[in-house]
Design a protein around this motif. Structure first.
Motif, PDB file in Angstrom:
ATOM      1  N   SER A  14       0.830  -1.203   0.000  1.00  0.00           N
ATOM      2  CA  SER A  14       0.000   0.000   0.000  1.00  0.00           C
ATOM      3  C   SER A  14       0.865   1.253   0.000  1.00  0.00           C
ATOM      4  CB  SER A  14      -0.938   0.000   1.211  1.00  0.00           C
ATOM      5  OG  SER A  14      -0.237  -0.288   2.412  1.00  0.00           O
ATOM      6  N   GLY A  15       0.284   2.318  -0.507  1.00  0.00           N
ATOM      7  CA  GLY A  15       0.961   3.617  -0.561  1.00  0.00           C
ATOM      8  C   GLY A  15      -0.083   4.710  -0.595  1.00  0.00           C
ATOM      9  N   HIS A  86       3.287   7.857   8.973  1.00  0.00           N
ATOM     10  CA  HIS A  86       3.211   7.369   7.601  1.00  0.00           C
ATOM     11  C   HIS A  86       2.564   5.997   7.589  1.00  0.00           C
ATOM     12  CE1 HIS A  86       6.211  10.513   7.217  1.00  0.00           C
ATOM     13  NE2 HIS A  86       6.016  10.493   5.927  1.00  0.00           N
ATOM     14  N   LYS A  89       1.813   2.734   4.437  1.00  0.00           N
ATOM     15  CA  LYS A  89       2.485   1.499   4.021  1.00  0.00           C
ATOM     16  C   LYS A  89       2.068   0.315   4.880  1.00  0.00           C
ATOM     17  CE  LYS A  89       6.231   3.001   1.212  1.00  0.00           C
ATOM     18  NZ  LYS A  89       7.455   2.571   0.550  1.00  0.00           N
TER      19      LYS A  89
END
Lengths: 108, 437
Positions: A14-15, A86, A89
């Motif tokens: 994932s991003g 973040h 990911k």
């Protein structure tokens, strides 16, 4: 066999782009792809990740599904309010952890 | 496959990426070009701030990254294409030329690609959701591969760009070698996309079905990818001989589709790419052939990112609890914080729970309790310095006036920067080459 997970028959990553979360699931083979295409739906993935909505794209030639979840993220890392800023990911992990029973796929 | 017309290595995938893999690529003598993708929104904000202070607004690791690379590049005739210019490609290129001279490689020709900076043309951009307040730091268009291709054609050994699209770095090295048709260019852009995240296509950030993955030792020494590109835009993705890593159908497909949203219409400045007919075939050990990308026209507008510094800061604060009842005490602490923040008038705090052994270290083992520790983390958007300090102090007070045995308090602040999306007609953006040295 009900304990098999999505991660046993596929891999994923994932991003993000801005506030949109972007997930890819790549099936191990054609049979696994057919199972995931039939049972791993956009609404299920959106609900799992707490996103307001999701769009699914199918790429059978690559044995792959994509999920695009607009508005799933805060406005980028600057505005993220989680300790894991973040987290995009990591977002694939709960998808891969789903059991085939949970997504309603008949045990292999 | 037909004989490759160009060989490109992906040497860096973000500003903080490892330095060694690019040196290995350039030193191999097997790679004509090494691309260094080192730019992200965060990097750009830092660069813009530097430039406003009168300091060169390029990547802060410019010298660190290039110093070990210039020698091998000069020795093997390997050319380097990087977006290390960030907000200031021309000064970055001057710095590179100076560095090359200091290291005895003064014959290397260095070019900057400029034109993406729209800082003095904000009014020409169609912005979405621009914030009402704050200070605009700058704006940059995502440009394509033409400027890079031109600099290389005119003899550059090192090309320093700013906000070119990630995929344009490798595509720029390939344009002149590819057949003159859209689908070949689409293939070149796919190569750029496959290389731009370096280790993600060679076994990094990867667990295969059932848990197959590289060992920590392999990941610690991960080789970065090489693309052997044919004239029709098809390519074989591989490792250098003997390099650690794995390249297979899954690692390549995961990277191919990474962050592309709609695979039938992946938008880059050089073209909209249809990936749905792409074929990914394992053609040898750690060698995968990618072919069949299609070009669906050039987008009439380019994406622009604008950066706005907003007043105030995001405050991150943590306090930890260990062993018996850690979770219960952490939840109680979170409840105390909710009550205190409400009284303080702090905006919408988000409280979450973290942890394994950050507090007690070796004394955490054996892990007698589940969970062994919990850290309460809060992120609070604070309008000003007074509020930021008040939020931090709430955590410090918890060590005396909260649940028992809370420790390991830490507080950090993040600048509050908004990234604003915009669009500009592509005819409004002109890339130019500046030669230095």
């Amino acid at each position: 066999m009900g304990g098999l997970t999505v991660g046993d028959i596929a891999c994923g990553r994932s991003g993000d782009k801005g506030t949109t979360l972007d997930l890819t699931v790549v099936a191990a083979d054609a049979g696994a792809y057919a199972t995931l295409e039939a049972h791993l739906g956009a609404e299920l993935v959106a609900g799992l990740l707490g996103a307001p909505r999701a769009v699914r794209h199918e790429v059978p030639g690559l044995l792959a599904l994509k999920f695009v979840l607009e508005g799933a993220l805060d406005a980028g890392p600057w505005a993220s309010r989680r300790a894991g800023m973040h987290w995009q990911k990591a977002a694939i992990s709960p998808v891969l952890a789903l059991t085939l029973a949970e997504i309603g796929a008949a045990p292999a | 496959m037909s004989a490759p017309v160009a060989t490109v290595g992906g040497g860096a995938g973000f500003a903080g990426d490892r330095l060694d893999p690019a040196v290995a690529l350039a030193s191999s003598g097997l790679v004509q070009y090494v691309t260094l993708e080192c730019l992200a929104e965060r990097t750009m904000v830092h660069a813009l701030r530097q430039r406003r202070r009168g300091v060169a607004g390029h990547d802060p690791r410019l010298r660190l990254r290039l110093a070990p690379l210039l020698g091998p590049a000069a020795e093997h005739g390997c050319r380097i294409v990087a977006n290390l210019g960030a907000a200031d490609p021309e000064r970055a290129a001057e710095e590179v030329a100076a560095l090359a001279g200091e290291l005895g490689h003064g014959r290397l020709r260095v070019a900057a690609v400029v034109g993406d900076d729209l800082g003095d043309r904000m009014g020409d951009v169609a912005w979405s959701d621009a914030p009402a307040e704050g200070e605009w730091l700058g704006a940059h268009a995502y440009t394509g591969s033409e400027g890079i291709a031109r600099a290389l054609r005119e003899g550059a050994d090192i090309v320093i760009a700013g906000r070119v699209a990630d995929s344009a770095l490798a595509a720029g090295t390939l344009r002149d070698a590819l057949a003159d048709d859209g689908d070949a260019l689409a293939g070149g852009l796919v190569v750029g996309h496959l290389l731009e995240c370096t280790g993600q296509v060679t076994g990094g950030n990867y667990t295969g079905p059932g848990g197959r993955r590289l060992t920590p030792e392999q990941l610690a020494d991960l080789g970065y990818p090489v693309a052997h590109v044919s004239g029709d835009g098809s390519a074989e993705i591989a490792l250098l001989p003997g390099a650690q890593g794995c390249v297979n159908r899954e690692t390549v497909t995961l990277q191919l589709l990474y962050e592309v949203h709609d695979p039938s219409a992946y938008i880059t400045p050089d073209g909209i790419i249809d990936m749905t007919r792409i074929s990914v075939e394992e053609v040898g050990p750690d060698r995968v052939r990618v072919s069949g990308a299609r070009h669906r026209g050039v987008p009439p507008q380019l994406k622009v990112s604008g950066f706005v510094a907003l007043p105030g800061a995001m405050v991150d604060v943590e306090i930890g609890f260990a062993c018996v009842d850690a979770l219960a005490r952490a939840r109680e602490a979170a409840e105390v914080l909710r009550l205190r923040f409400a009284a303080l008038g702090a905006a919408d705090p988000t409280l979450d729970l973290v942890g394994v052994d950050s507090l007690l270290g070796p004394a955490s083992a054996p892990l007698r309790c589940d969970p062994p520790e919990v850290r309460v983390h809060a992120s609070v958007a604070c309008a000003d310095e007074d509020m930021a300090r008040a939020v931090e102090d709430e955590f410090y007070w918890l060590s005396m006036a909260g649940p028992a045995a809370g420790g390991g308090i830490r507080a950090e602040r993040r600048d509050h920067v908004a990234v604003v999306d915009g669009r500009i007609d592509r005819t409004e953006v002109r890339e130019e080459i500046v030669w230095v040295g």
